[in-house]
Design a protein around this motif. Structure first.
Motif, PDB file in Angstrom:
ATOM      1  N   ALA A  33       0.860  -1.174   0.000  1.00 29.03           N
ATOM      2  CA  ALA A  33       0.000   0.000   0.000  1.00 29.03           C
ATOM      3  C   ALA A  33       0.906   1.237   0.000  1.00 29.03           C
ATOM      4  CB  ALA A  33      -0.886   0.011   1.235  1.00 29.03           C
ATOM      5  N   MET A  34       0.350   2.358  -0.451  1.00 28.96           N
ATOM      6  CA  MET A  34       1.152   3.591  -0.505  1.00 28.96           C
ATOM      7  C   MET A  34       0.334   4.759   0.006  1.00 28.96           C
ATOM      8  SD  MET A  34       3.066   2.866  -4.141  1.00 28.96           S
ATOM      9  CE  MET A  34       4.291   4.163  -3.984  1.00 28.96           C
ATOM     10  N   GLY A  35       1.028   5.752   0.484  1.00 28.15           N
ATOM     11  CA  GLY A  35       0.314   6.887   1.057  1.00 28.15           C
ATOM     12  C   GLY A  35       1.108   8.180   0.935  1.00 28.15           C
ATOM     13  N   TRP A  36       0.468   9.242   1.378  1.00 29.91           N
ATOM     14  CA  TRP A  36       1.101  10.561   1.365  1.00 29.91           C
ATOM     15  C   TRP A  36       0.891  11.248   2.711  1.00 29.91           C
ATOM     16  CZ3 TRP A  36       4.136  12.331  -2.531  1.00 29.91           C
ATOM     17  CH2 TRP A  36       4.036  11.695  -3.771  1.00 29.91           C
ATOM     18  N   PHE A  37       1.939  11.870   3.173  1.00 32.68           N
ATOM     19  CA  PHE A  37       1.909  12.748   4.332  1.00 32.68           C
ATOM     20  C   PHE A  37       2.435  14.109   3.886  1.00 32.68           C
ATOM     21  CE2 PHE A  37       1.245  10.307   8.332  1.00 32.68           C
ATOM     22  CZ  PHE A  37       1.051   9.059   7.773  1.00 32.68           C
ATOM     23  N   ARG A  38       2.218  15.105   4.709  1.00 33.65           N
ATOM     24  CA  ARG A  38       2.810  16.410   4.438  1.00 33.65           C
ATOM     25  C   ARG A  38       3.203  17.066   5.743  1.00 33.65           C
ATOM     26  NH1 ARG A  38      -2.650  19.549   2.334  1.00 33.65           N
ATOM     27  NH2 ARG A  38      -3.653  19.788   4.373  1.00 33.65           N
ATOM     28  N   GLN A  39       4.157  17.969   5.623  1.00 35.27           N
ATOM     29  CA  GLN A  39       4.617  18.699   6.805  1.00 35.27           C
ATOM     30  C   GLN A  39       4.885  20.143   6.422  1.00 35.27           C
ATOM     31  OE1 GLN A  39       8.059  17.004   8.767  1.00 35.27           O
ATOM     32  NE2 GLN A  39       7.480  17.970  10.694  1.00 35.27           N
ATOM     33  N   ALA A  40       4.160  21.030   7.076  1.00 30.82           N
ATOM     34  CA  ALA A  40       4.363  22.462   6.885  1.00 30.82           C
ATOM     35  C   ALA A  40       5.382  22.951   7.907  1.00 30.82           C
ATOM     36  CB  ALA A  40       3.039  23.198   7.055  1.00 30.82           C
ATOM     37  N   PRO A  41       6.044  24.066   7.624  1.00 32.37           N
ATOM     38  CA  PRO A  41       7.038  24.600   8.572  1.00 32.37           C
ATOM     39  C   PRO A  41       6.445  24.824   9.954  1.00 32.37           C
ATOM     40  CG  PRO A  41       7.206  25.727   6.479  1.00 32.37           C
ATOM     41  CD  PRO A  41       5.982  24.865   6.392  1.00 32.37           C
TER      42      PRO A  41
END
Length: 123
Positions: A33-41
């Motif tokens: 399975a694959m996914g996405w995360f994000r991180q803002a400053p």
């Protein structure tokens, strides 16, 4: 060993669209399975979307539902994140994850992570 490589980030105006790609390589990765995360400053890394190994199951963070679409091409083991109606708050480094388990790929315990790709949204 599984390697995860993202591409497709860059600069876009608010309201615009962008597509991110992520390829997981390695003999076992085809079933991941694959996914996405994000991180803002200054903020914690947050879940964005996930897709099962065959592409039949997907999940999204509430903040992106209706605007982002995750999909997976099992033939080349590449996941895509189509992002529409982008907002300044969508800006950050986007990380791709890969894991044998669909439930785990959407958590920070996902087995494999890419290096990240920057998405900048100008207002």
């Amino acid at each position: 060993q599984v390697q995860v490589v993202e591409s497709g980030g860059g600069l876009v105006q608010a309201g615009g669209s962008m597509r991110l790609s992520c390829t997981a390589s390695g003999r076992s990765a085809i079933n991941y399975a694959m996914g996405w995360f994000r991180q803002a400053p200054g903020k914690e890394r947050e879940f964005v979307a996930a897709v099962s190994w065959g592409g039949g199951l997907t999940s999204y963070a509430d903040s992106v539902k209706g605007r982002f679409t995750i999909s997976k091409n099992s033939a080349n083991n590449t996941a895509y994140l189509q992002m529409n109606s982008l907002k300044p708050e969508d800006m950050g480094v986007y990380y791709c994850t890969a894991d044998p388990l669909y439930k785990q790929v959407a958590t920070t315990s996902a087995a494999y992570w890419g290096q990240g790709t920057q998405v900048t949204v100008s207002s």
